[in-house]
Design an enzyme around this catalytic site. Structure first.
Site, PDB file in Angstrom:
ATOM      1  CB  CYS A  88      -1.100  -0.076   1.147  1.00 45.62           C
ATOM      2  SG  CYS A  88      -2.217   1.101   0.959  1.00 45.62           S
ATOM      3  CG  HIS A 205      -3.685  -3.584   3.155  1.00 44.47           C
ATOM      4  ND1 HIS A 205      -2.471  -3.040   4.003  1.00 44.47           N
ATOM      5  CD2 HIS A 205      -4.226  -2.646   2.760  1.00 44.47           C
ATOM      6  CE1 HIS A 205      -2.541  -1.653   3.653  1.00 44.47           C
ATOM      7  NE2 HIS A 205      -3.771  -1.375   2.927  1.00 44.47           N
ATOM      8  CD  GLU A 207      -0.940  -5.161   5.842  1.00 46.88           C
ATOM      9  OE1 GLU A 207      -0.768  -5.810   4.778  1.00 46.88           O
ATOM     10  OE2 GLU A 207      -0.978  -4.046   5.929  1.00 46.88           O
TER      11      GLU A 207
END
Lengths: 228, 84
Positions: A88, A205, A207
């Site tokens: 990002c 994302h 994560e």
């Protein structure tokens, strides 16, 4: 098991730094937060440039962080083989600092978009995608206002020919189309590799899709790339 | 040394989509204005002391190359005037 130490770089305005540490830790990596002014520790085996709004996205998203001294250290480490993953805002920083080609700029909608998207794995032969099959569809969240991948047509043709596109936005069946492209990215590109495939950036994302008690875990495969 | 103002104008390259400009154009059209196109640009005014206008322009160009513009998506131009 060999301990793999990952530095998650904090800039002023990073806000996915602790999420990244938690996600990496859950995968048994030794993840540590590193404040950018403290410089890159010598013993790290990998670097995450996390998401957020470094320096308020002033000028252009990632522009300020890309020119901070630690990025010169990270470029040097990357050139010596240290894996680097920009997520990002970290992807925007990666492109602004020439670790990866192209630029991420204002979404076609001109809006901040926070939603789950589908991605098609374009090249499963990189550390970041080897847990997937080519053509596999994964679901990850996006949260960005400047995620539209922009690059010259010629350069993009080269990248595609060199298999440097990791993921493309698609529908749940894996069809890449303008309708399934959330931000107007050229050729629906969601993530690319640098000159070598141990350097990669992506707007979605991983994560945020790693901890099984929070969501799907489609992002684990990306982060386990650090163990390759 | 002379005081100069170097004006750096950073624009998206032709052909690069500018959603903010499109939104602004639509907004003007909703207000009843008639226009064919609208392009936006960032303008940076740099006050600096230099030996000559060329020297000032050269330094401004370096700043544009290093930070103010992103060569992947931007073109820029520089105008130098003596500061008043």
């Amino acid at each position: 098991m060999v301990t793999v130490t990952i530095a998650v770089i904090q800039f002023g305005g990073s806000n996915c730094d602790r999420d990244s540490v938690q996600a990496l830790s859950s995968l048994d990596f030794d993840a540590e937060l590193v404040w950018h002014e403290d410089g890159l520790p010598e013993d790290v085996d990998g670097v995450v440039l996390p998401g957020g709004f470094s320096y308020g996205d002033y000028l252009r998203a990632g522009a300020m962080a890309a020119r901070s001294p630690i990025m010169a250290e990270i470029r040097e480490a990357a050139s010596e083989g240290t894996p680097v993953l920009g997520i990002c805002n970290g992807a925007q920083i990666g492109c602004e600092s020439s670790l990866t080609p192209g630029a991420f700029t204002t979404n076609e909608s001109a809006r901040f978009q926070c939603e789950h998207v589908h991605l098609r794995v374009e090249n499963a032969d990189t550390p970041w995608t080897s847990q997937y099959d080519e053509g596999e569809v994964v679901e990850l969240p996006i949260a960005h206002g400047e995620g539209r991948y922009e690059i010259s047509d010629d350069r993009l043709d080269e990248l595609e020919a060199e298999n440097r596109v990791l993921f493309k936005y698609c529908d749940e069946d894996g069809n890449v189309s303008p309708e399934a492209n959330p931000n107007g990215s050229k050729h629906s590109v969601a993530g690319v590799t640098g000159e070598d495939d141990h350097i990669a950036v992506m707007m979605p994302h991983p994560e945020r899709a790693t901890l099984s008690d929070l969501s799907r875990t489609d992002g684990q495969g990306v982060l386990t790339g650090f163990a390759e | 040394m002379t005081a100069f103002t170097a004006t750096v104008t950073v624009r998206l390259k032709r052909g690069v989509l500018d959603p903010e400009a499109e939104t602004t154009q639509r907004s003007l059209e909703r207000l009843g204005f008639d226009l064919n196109d609208l392009r936006s640009a960032d303008v940076f005014e740099l006050d600096l002391d230099a030996d000559s206008a060329d020297d000032a322009a050269e330094r401004a160009e370096e700043m544009a190359e290093r930070l103010l513009a992103n060569p992947t998506i931007h073109d820029y131009d520089i105008e130098v005037t003596e500061a008043e």
